[in-house]
Design a protein around this motif. Structure first.
Motif, PDB file in Angstrom:
ATOM      1  N   THR A  95       0.827  -1.204   0.000  1.00  0.00           N
ATOM      2  CA  THR A  95       0.000   0.000   0.000  1.00  0.00           C
ATOM      3  C   THR A  95       0.861   1.254   0.000  1.00  0.00           C
ATOM      4  N   THR A  96       1.883   1.267   0.843  1.00  0.00           N
ATOM      5  CA  THR A  96       2.795   2.410   0.905  1.00  0.00           C
ATOM      6  C   THR A  96       3.514   2.609  -0.417  1.00  0.00           C
ATOM      7  N   LEU A  97       3.919   1.518  -1.048  1.00  0.00           N
ATOM      8  CA  LEU A  97       4.620   1.609  -2.326  1.00  0.00           C
ATOM      9  C   LEU A  97       3.738   2.256  -3.390  1.00  0.00           C
ATOM     10  N   VAL A  98       2.472   1.834  -3.468  1.00  0.00           N
ATOM     11  CA  VAL A  98       1.557   2.412  -4.456  1.00  0.00           C
ATOM     12  C   VAL A  98       1.313   3.889  -4.175  1.00  0.00           C
ATOM     13  N   LEU A  99       1.142   4.250  -2.919  1.00  0.00           N
ATOM     14  CA  LEU A  99       0.855   5.636  -2.572  1.00  0.00           C
ATOM     15  C   LEU A  99       2.041   6.546  -2.849  1.00  0.00           C
ATOM     16  N   ARG A 147      -6.374  11.463  -2.229  1.00  0.00           N
ATOM     17  CA  ARG A 147      -7.744  10.974  -2.058  1.00  0.00           C
ATOM     18  C   ARG A 147      -7.842   9.918  -0.970  1.00  0.00           C
ATOM     19  N   TYR A 148      -6.800   9.098  -0.859  1.00  0.00           N
ATOM     20  CA  TYR A 148      -6.834   7.974   0.082  1.00  0.00           C
ATOM     21  C   TYR A 148      -6.748   8.437   1.536  1.00  0.00           C
ATOM     22  N   ARG A 149      -6.019   9.507   1.777  1.00  0.00           N
ATOM     23  CA  ARG A 149      -5.765   9.906   3.169  1.00  0.00           C
ATOM     24  C   ARG A 149      -7.049  10.317   3.885  1.00  0.00           C
TER      25      ARG A 149
END
Length: 347
Positions: free
Chosen positions: A179-183, A192-194
Motif C-alpha cells: 500500500t505504501t509503495l503504491v501511494l 484521495r486515500y488519506r
C-alpha cells in the motif's frame, strides 16, 4: 443458582444498552452547533411521525437545528452504530476463536487487505465514488482472509490458535508495504486515500450503509451461531473435540463472520483500530465469558465506544473536528499497553 448467575449478566447487558442510548443522544446533540435536549426530542418525534422534509432557506434557529439533526447527525449516528457494533462483535469472535486477549479485527489483516484494495482501486482504476471504494474494501478484506487461510493451511497446524494470528500479522505487514509503495508512486491517489484511511463518520453515505446492511446481518448471524462452539474452544481444543465440535468448521465460520463484519465496517467508516479490543474487554467485564451474552454485549459496547469517540472528537478542538479514527486510537493504545503488561506480569 442459575438465576443468581444470570442476574449480573442481564444487568451488565442492560448497562451496555443504556450507554448506547446515551451515546446516541450525545451524538445527536453535541457538535459545532450544540442542540438542547428538548429541541432534540421534538425533532426526532416530528421526523419519526410526521416525516417532514426541511429546507434551510430563510428558516430560524429551531428549523436549522432540525436540518442539522435530520440531514447530518442522524445518518452519522446510524453509520457509527452499525460500524461500531460490527467491529465490537468481530473483536469478541476473534478473541474467542484465537484465545488471544489482545486480538483485534485488524490483526487478521482484514483492514490491511481493505486498505490495499482501496488504494489499487483509486490509483489504477480511477475509482472515486463511495460505492466503488466500499466494493474495493470488501473485496480486499475477502482476498486478505483467503490469503491468511492459505498461509495458515501451509503450516499444517490450523488447530493451533496462534497460527491465524501469526499469519494475519505477516499478511498485514506485506499488504501495508505494498500500500505504501503504491501511494508513494501516485501522489494524487495519496491525496484521495488519506481522507478515507484516517477513519471517520463524516461525509459517509447512508444509502451505502443501507446497501451493505445485509452483509452486516449475515456476519452477525454467523457470529451468533458461534456462541456455543466458542465456549467449547475456551476449554481447549481437545475438550471441544470431545464435545463434538469440528474445529476447522468453527474457525472457518469465525473467519467468514470476521471478514463480513470488519470488511463492511471498514467500507463504511474506514480502517478503525482498537474498537473490537475495547468492546470485547469491556463486555467481558460486564457480563462474563459466556459467548451467548458476550457477543451481543460486545456489539452494544462497540457501537457506544465509536459514538462516544466521535462525540469527543467534535468537542476537543471546536469548531474543527478530530476524526473518530484518531480519537479511538488514542483511547485504545493505553488499553493495549496495559493488557500486554498484565499478560507479562501473569507469566
Amino acid at each position: 443458582m442459575t438465576v443468581r448467575r444470570l442476574a449480573p449478566r442481564t444487568a451488565g447487558a442492560a448497562i451496555a444498552g443504556a450507554v448506547v442510548v446515551l451515546a446516541v443522544l450525545a451524538s445527536l446533540a453535541i457538535g459545532a452547533r450544540a442542540i438542547d435536549p428538548l429541541t432534540l426530542v421534538d425533532v426526532i418525534l416530528a421526523s419519526a411521525f410526521e416525516g417532514a422534509v426541511l429546507d434551510a432557506t430563510g428558516l430560524g434557529a429551531a428549523e436549522v437545528d432540525a436540518i442539522v439533526i435530520v440531514e447530518l447527525r442522524i445518518p452519522r449516528t446510524l453509520i457509527g452504530l452499525a460500524a461500531g457494533a460490527a467491529l465490537g462483535l468481530a473483536g469478541a469472535v476473534m478473541q474467542g476463536v484465537t484465545r488471544n486477549p489482545i486480538a483485534d479485527p485488524g490483526l487478521l489483516g482484514v483492514n490491511a487487505g481493505a486498505s490495499f484494495a482501496v488504494v489499487v482501486a483509486i490509483s489504477m482504476l480511477g475509482v472515486v465514488s463511495p460505492l466503488g471504494i466500499a466494493t474495493g474494501a470488501l473485496l480486499g478484506a475477502l482476498l486478505a482472509s483467503v490469503l491468511i487461510a492459505i498461509v495458515a493451511a501451509s503450516t499444517r497446524s490450523l488447530t493451533t490458535p496462534a497460527v491465524l494470528v501469526v499469519a494475519g500479522a505477516a499478511v498485514t505487514a506485506g499488504l501495508t508495504s505494498l500500500t505504501t509503495l503504491v501511494l508513494l508512486s501516485d501522489p494524487a491517489a495519496l491525496d484521495r486515500y488519506r481522507f478515507w484511511t484516517v477513519g471517520s463518520l463524516t461525509g459517509r453515505d447512508l444509502e451505502l450503509a443501507t446497501a451493505l446492511l445485509p452483509l452486516l446481518l449475515l456476519g452477525g448471524i454467523l457470529a451468533a451461531l458461534l456462541a456455543r462452539p466458542l465456549d467449547a474452544l475456551a476449554l481447549g481444543d481437545d475438550v471441544a473435540r470431545g464435545l463434538g465440535f469440528r474445529l476447522r468448521s468453527t474457525r472457518g465460520l469465525a473467519l467468514a463472520s470476521i471478514v463480513l463484519l470488519c470488511g463492511t465496517a471498514t467500507a463504511l467508516a474506514g480502517p478503525l483500530v482498537f474498537v473490537g479490543l475495547l468492546a470485547a474487554h469491556a463486555a467481558r467485564a460486564l457480563v462474563g465469558t459466556r459467548h451467548g451474552i458476550l457477543l451481543p454485549t460486545s456489539a452494544l459496547v462497540g457501537a457506544a465506544a465509536l459514538l462516544v469517540a466521535d462525540s469527543l472528537g467534535r468537542v476537543v478542538a471546536p469548531p474543527a473536528e478530530i476524526e473518530v479514527g484518531i480519537v479511538i486510537a488514542v483511547l485504545g493504545a493505553p488499553l493495549l499497553i496495559g493488557l500486554v503488561r498484565s499478560a507479562r506480569e501473569a507469566v
